[in-house]
Design an enzyme around this catalytic site. Structure first.
Site, mmCIF file in Angstrom:
data_model
loop_
_atom_site.group_PDB
_atom_site.id
_atom_site.type_symbol
_atom_site.label_atom_id
_atom_site.label_comp_id
_atom_site.label_asym_id
_atom_site.label_seq_id
_atom_site.Cartn_x
_atom_site.Cartn_y
_atom_site.Cartn_z
ATOM 1 N N HIS A 90 -61.307 83.072 50.369
ATOM 2 C CA HIS A 90 -61.859 83.216 49.136
ATOM 3 C C HIS A 90 -61.346 81.712 48.286
ATOM 4 C CE1 HIS A 90 -63.753 87.238 49.239
ATOM 5 N NE2 HIS A 90 -62.579 87.688 49.451
ATOM 6 N N ASP A 127 -64.978 89.510 57.710
ATOM 7 C CA ASP A 127 -64.379 90.238 56.579
ATOM 8 C C ASP A 127 -65.433 91.111 55.781
ATOM 9 O OD1 ASP A 127 -63.160 90.366 53.730
ATOM 10 O OD2 ASP A 127 -61.352 90.043 54.758
ATOM 11 N N HIS A 129 -65.805 91.445 52.740
ATOM 12 C CA HIS A 129 -66.232 90.581 51.841
ATOM 13 C C HIS A 129 -66.505 89.097 52.153
ATOM 14 C CE1 HIS A 129 -62.930 93.084 50.295
ATOM 15 N NE2 HIS A 129 -63.995 93.447 49.184
ATOM 16 N N ASP A 214 -61.230 94.894 56.720
ATOM 17 C CA ASP A 214 -61.298 95.881 55.494
ATOM 18 C C ASP A 214 -63.044 96.476 55.702
ATOM 19 O OD1 ASP A 214 -62.354 93.238 55.207
ATOM 20 O OD2 ASP A 214 -61.480 92.999 53.122
#
Length: 305
Positions: A90, A127, A129, A214
């Site tokens: 991120h 991931d 996200h 995740d």
């Protein structure tokens, strides 16, 4: 893992990254701000991201681990798994966010290109996200192909299927958003029938995986339905791809917030990378619409998988 003697792998302590390595992808102001904030004892960066007095050193060693593993891989081949914290995908060029201070994979890719004689790097991000930071850093670059399989809608709200890159980098951003409830067939189909064929055509000199766990069905932060076996199959697919292309595979830990699911899935990943078993074949239907959309950049995707 210690009960299985770490599958015969060598354990290496991550060294600290050098400042000039960070500056290949991050603004000097961001790097200095993290150092200064930690020197003051830490504090809030945003609503999700907090630094402590130890965060500067932790972030240096996290990124340094990815760089060191890259150097080892480019010299010796094979694969490496970096169990890094804080994670990185991120972190943008001038902004820390989403638990991430510096972008470990982005720095490793830049290091491979700058010093390792690598012309092209593939980054697969599984991931749950979207890795907005890695995308933002390389959005205009034809040297790093970034592909993300992520739940949408979900934090951070980026990663649209219509975002392909810009300028010389157009076509080298491959976003593969999936809806809540997506499971092993959807993720594995996208790895096997979109990402892997593009890699075979493009022929990177290094494969990097931003490996978040995740998307596991036990994870509390999202709504996908992967299981331990799904991570084995995706990792095995990347291992087979690396062997086929004769390039090393770097795996860097990203998210994962169910400790049980995280630990089991990491073990599954390492087992897949160190074994010689074949992954199962995913059905092609889940990848069909993505292949059609991407065929303007990768014409061979218009043919049946």
């Amino acid at each position: 893992m210690s009960e299985r003697d770490w599958l015969g792998m060598e354990l290496v302590e991550a060294p600290a990254a050098e400042r000039d390595q960070l500056l290949r992808v991050h603004d000097a102001g961001l790097v200095q701000s993290i150092e200064d904030l930690s020197a003051r004892g830490g504090g809030m960066i945003d609503l999700d991201t907090v630094a402590s007095a130890g965060s500067w050193q932790a972030a240096l060693h996290s990124t340094g681990g990815a760089v060191h593993a890259t150097e080892r891989l480019l010299g010796n081949g094979g694969f490496a798994f970096c169990g890094l914290r804080p994670p990185g995908h991120h972190a943008e060029r001038d902004r820390a966010m989403g638990f991430c201070l510096f972008n470990n994979v982005a720095v490793a890719a830049a290091h491979a290109i700058a010093t390792g004689g690598v012309e092209r790097v593939l980054v697969l991000d599984w991931d749950v996200h979207h890795g907005n930071g890695t995308e933002e850093i390389y959005y205009g670059s034809p040297q790093v192909l970034y592909s993300s399989i992520h739940q949408s809608p979900l934090y951070p709200g980026t990663g649209a299927v219509t975002d392909f890159g810009t300028g010389e980098g157009e076509g080298y951003t491959v976003n593969l958003p999936v809806p809540p409830g997506s499971g092993p067939n959807e993720f594995l189909a996208l790895v096997q029938h979109v990402v892997a064929p593009i890699a075979r055509e493009w022929r990177p000199g290094l494969i990097c995986v931003s490996a978040g766990y995740d998307a596991h069905r036990d994870d509390p932060l999202a709504n996908c339905e992967l299981d331990d076996a799904a991570y084995w199959d995706m990792a095995a697919t990347m291992r087979v791809l690396g062997v086929e292309l004769e390039v090393p595979v770097l795996i860097c830990l990203e998210g994962g917030y169910s400790l049980g699911a995280l630990s089991r899935s990491v073990v599954a990943t390492l087992d897949a990378l160190s074994s010689d078993g074949d992954p199962r074949d995913a059905p092609t239907e889940a990848a069909a619409s993505y292949r059609e959309r991407l065929a303007r950049f990768w014409p061979f995707l218009s043919a049946p998988a």
